[in-house]
Design an enzyme around this catalytic site. Structure first.
Site, short mmCIF file in Angstrom:
data_model
loop_
_atom_site.label_atom_id
_atom_site.label_comp_id
_atom_site.label_asym_id
_atom_site.label_seq_id
_atom_site.Cartn_x
_atom_site.Cartn_y
_atom_site.Cartn_z
N GLU A 1 42.39 37.68 42.22
CA GLU A 1 41.49 36.59 42.56
C GLU A 1 42.21 35.33 43.02
O GLU A 1 41.81 34.68 43.97
CB GLU A 1 40.66 36.27 41.31
CG GLU A 1 39.56 35.31 41.55
CD GLU A 1 38.74 35.16 40.28
OE1 GLU A 1 38.38 36.20 39.72
OE2 GLU A 1 38.50 34.03 39.87
N ASP A 2 43.28 35.00 42.34
CA ASP A 2 43.91 33.69 42.56
C ASP A 2 45.21 33.70 43.36
O ASP A 2 45.75 32.65 43.66
CB ASP A 2 44.22 33.02 41.21
CG ASP A 2 42.95 32.65 40.45
OD1 ASP A 2 41.89 32.64 41.10
OD2 ASP A 2 43.03 32.40 39.25
#
Ligand code: MN
Length: 750
Positions: A95-96
């Site tokens: 996600e990051d």
């Protein structure tokens, strides 16, 4: 929770911090790891550390400490194994950072990739009605292939809450709302009791800081005395249990959570000092599974030899475990000095399941206590599967509401006229029952017979009811029916029927809009309908177009619409369309814009801008007073409303419509009038009471708007609506009334 790092790369002291955290994680693993697990965990740690290298948490710590701590929680507090540790370490990577799921898959294989994918938030949900709802749906879908997804998610949430201090206050409120409406009930349903109470305690600290600290302080002050009391209670018991049963027994004092104390004070309207079951103990016996029920009852017999039991408090969750798998024998007894003590009796296995729920369940798969004969978790997973399959066309928010009412609840067992048993969630109605038989029977349900008596279709089912459905082929579902049912199946069928009707209306509305748009802007409906729906404050184009057909939309507002989709800003002399009361009350002419209700309006800043940009009004559900902590909510139909953060509706709004919530603050003090209602209870001291109360308030220069009082058996309860300019004045009034000897309690109405 990241801040994309412009900060320099990881420093030396950071490296030491990270290494220490990682060593702690390895130390937390209960048994020695085999070579393969060891290598995988190391590889996951290294990959995550590298990927998150440039990121820091809001607190300033290196980001990697978060996944390490989540992994440690998985091991220590949920009891998960090496695979979960690998996944927890990697849970924010996709996600990051720029690591892809494909790379995870190549390095760690199918299982890890599946779980990490489930934990990765969906991208590009900015247009979605509720990104949270859609993300949770994804977690739950993945849970069906691997339950560890939802357990790691719980650990993630727990660590984010433990470190929430560094977030802005309005973000804390959103997270607290989401936690108390979704994650805490989910933790309960998964049997993660400890985590659930920690969730609730942290949320309480955020939403009601003052009450939280008051209770925490009182608990700290009374701790020694309580511990001594528990010792005194235990001493004779422990000796007798060892001597008479000859088995290993543990007796532990069990502190009640701050949330549960707060909840009791609030719902039972009592003081801290009045809550008797602040004393609670747990007796845990170490015996083989097939003897545990017998031993638990033997323990009960010995306890009640020493202390007198209170029969109505006896609950046998061993013979009939709770729907979430919980097993235990509960009772309350009268302890030394005549004080009530809550006693829980259970085996080590039951205790393990009670503490770690779902996770422990897998450990005891196949090992069953005497009482439990259904695999409760598998039954539940099947229900989740069914609900997810039913989502289909409905929105994610509808799903979430259904999920909450269906899958978090306990069950009720009822019978068809032929004696066939049906299991429905607690709170289900006769109409739910009709839909559970067949959707045609549901759609044409006119009335029901419950145990041979005719009842309305919204009759709430009770265990053991026998239900017969009476149908009528002319019957059709109406909008109110949605209020009568709680099961996903019934809701979906009713919505489908209503939607069909709405679709026909929308076609009409579309024609009307087409004409208007052609005249004003020369733009086609097709490209603009979604934007317009949003602009007018509708959740989607179907709702918007059918509202046009029903003449519930003030289309004159179209003049200030700009096809580039600019936001809701009040234009001089003209209200923002979103703030119109779109549903006119009967008697109102739909053409006359209604004046705002507030007489002297206070200064409010919304999202840092003067509130007048947003034609806001104050919510009547919680009546904010200047000085209260507040937030702004952009409603679908009623424009921007200012609510108190403690408003009873706040958790629902914040959790489900997070994107509509704006930060709000009070501006400079101006003279404005607010209505606040307080309740006063006390001993009825005769006819002078009303006079004394009103005189006291008037002497403070506060006006009374209404006053009602009821009395019974020497007690009175009064409800006073005051006109105040701020919370200081309100508190002044409350303090003043508390001074009267005959007054027991004064509080502001929530
Ligand atoms: Mn995380």
């Amino acid at each position: 929770m990241t801040t994309q790092g412009k900060q320099p790369i990881i420093q030396d002291e950071d490296t030491a911090l990270i290494q220490r955290a990682y060593r702690n994680l390895l130390k937390a693993m209960p048994s020695p790891l085999n070579a393969e697990d060891k290598q995988n965990i190391r590889a996951a740690f290294e990959l995550a550390a590298r990927a998150h290298q440039q990121q820091r948490r809001k607190s300033g710590e290196p980001y990697i400490l978060h996944p390490i701590e989540v992994a440690r929680i998985c091991v220590r507090e949920i009891g998960l194994g090496p695979t979960a540790v690998v996944c927890a370490l990697l849970h924010d990577v996709v996600e990051d950072t720029d690591v892809s799921l494909k790379e995870i898959h190549e390095q760690f294989g199918d299982r890890v990739a599946l779980i990490v994918d489930g934990l990765t938030k969906l991208d590009g949900l900015h247009d979605s009605e509720s990104p949270q709802a859609e993300n949770l749906t994804k977690v739950l879908r993945t849970m069906l292939s691997d339950v560890r997804v939802v357990l790691i998610k719980m650990a993630d949430r727990l660590h984010n809450l433990r470190t929430i201090k560094s977030m802005a206050q309005h973000k804390q409120l959103k997270i607290a709302a989401e936690t108390s409406t979704i994650y805490a009930p989910l933790a309960h349903r998964l049997g993660l009791y400890k985590i659930k109470s920690e969730f609730q305690d942290i949320c309480l600290k955020i939403t009601h800081p003052q009450e939280y600290h008051e209770i925490a302080d009182k608990l700290a002050q009374t701790r020694r005395a309580r511990e001594q009391y528990i010792e005194e209670f235990k001493r004779p018991l422990l000796a007798a249990l060892k001597e008479q049963l000859g088995i290993n027994v543990r007796i532990i004092g069990r502190p009640k959570s701050i949330y549960s104390i707060w909840n009791k004070i609030r719902t039972k309207q009592v003081d801290f000092e009045d809550i008797y079951d602040l004393f609670a103990i747990r007796i845990i016996v170490d015996v083989p599974a097939e003897r545990e029920k017998t031993y638990c009852w033997q323990v009960y017999a010995i306890v009640t030899d020493f202390y007198k039991p209170i029969p109505e408090r006896l609950k046998d969750w061993i013979t009939n475990p709770k729907a979430n798998g919980y097993e235990s024998l509960h009772t309350s007894v009268v302890g030394p000095q005549g004080r009530y003590v809550e006693v829980q009796i259970r085996s080590e296995r039951m205790d393990d399941i009670a503490e770690r729920g779902f996770a422990a369940h897998w450990k005891y798969k196949g090992v069953r206590g005497v009482g439990s004969n259904v695999n409760v978790f598998e039954t539940w997973l099947n229900q989740v599967r069914e609900t997810l399959e039913n989502v289909g066309s409905g929105s994610a928010i509808e799903f979430l509401t259904d999920f909450q009412s269906n899958l978090f609840s306990e069950e009720v067992h009822v019978f068809t006229p032929k004696g066939e048993m049906r299991i429905l969630p607690e709170g289900a109605t006769a109409l739910d029952f009709a839909f559970s038989i067949h959707s045609d029977i549901g759609c044409t349900c006119r009335a029901v017979k419950v145990n041979n008596r005719v009842e309305r279709i919204n009759y709430k089912l009770h265990n053991g009811d026998q239900i017969q459905v009476i149908t009528d082929k002319n019957q059709r579902p109406s909008e109110d029916w949605l209020q009568y049912v709680i099961t996903a199946k019934a809701k979906n069928r009713i919505r489908a029927a209503l939607k069909e009707e709405k679709r026909q209306l929308a076609a009409l509305g579309r024609e009307i809009l087409e004409r208007k748009l052609q005249n004003l802007h020369k733009v086609p409906v097709e490209e603009n309908a979604d934007m317009l729906a949003k602009w007018f404050g509708f959740p989607n184009r179907l709702e918007f177009l059918s509202a046009i057909a029903l003449q519930q939309v003030e289309l004159s507002g179209l003049k200030s619409f700009r096809p580039d989709g600019t936001r809701l800003v009040e234009i001089e002399g003209e209200k923002a369309p979103g703030s119109n009361d779109i549903e006119p009350k009967p008697g109102d002419s739909p053409q006359t814009p209604k004046p705002l209700k507030q007489p002297g309006k206070a200064d409010v800043f919304i999202n840092g801008e003067p509130g007048t940009y947003y034609a806001y009004s104050f919510a009547t559900c919680c009546n904010p007073v200047q000085g209260d902590p507040i937030f702004a909510y952009v409603g679908a139909k009623e424009g921007v409303k200012i609510h108190r953060t403690t408003c009873p509706n706040a958790p629902f709004l914040l959790a489900n419509y997070e994107y509509r919530v704006l930060k709000a603050e009070w501006g400079a003090t101006v003279k404005a009038d607010f209505i606040a209602t307080i309740t006063v209870t006390g001993i009825d001291a005769g006819p002078g009471v009303i006079q004394q109360l009103t005189d006291r308030i008037s002497s403070l220069g506060i006006n009374i708007r209404s006053f009602s009082i009821t009395g019974e058996g020497g007690y009175f309860e009064g409800r006073i609506s005051l006109v105040v300019s701020n919370t200081d004045q309100l508190n002044q009034a409350i303090m003043a009334l508390k001074q009267f000897k005959f007054v027991a309690n004064v509080s502001r109405m929530e």
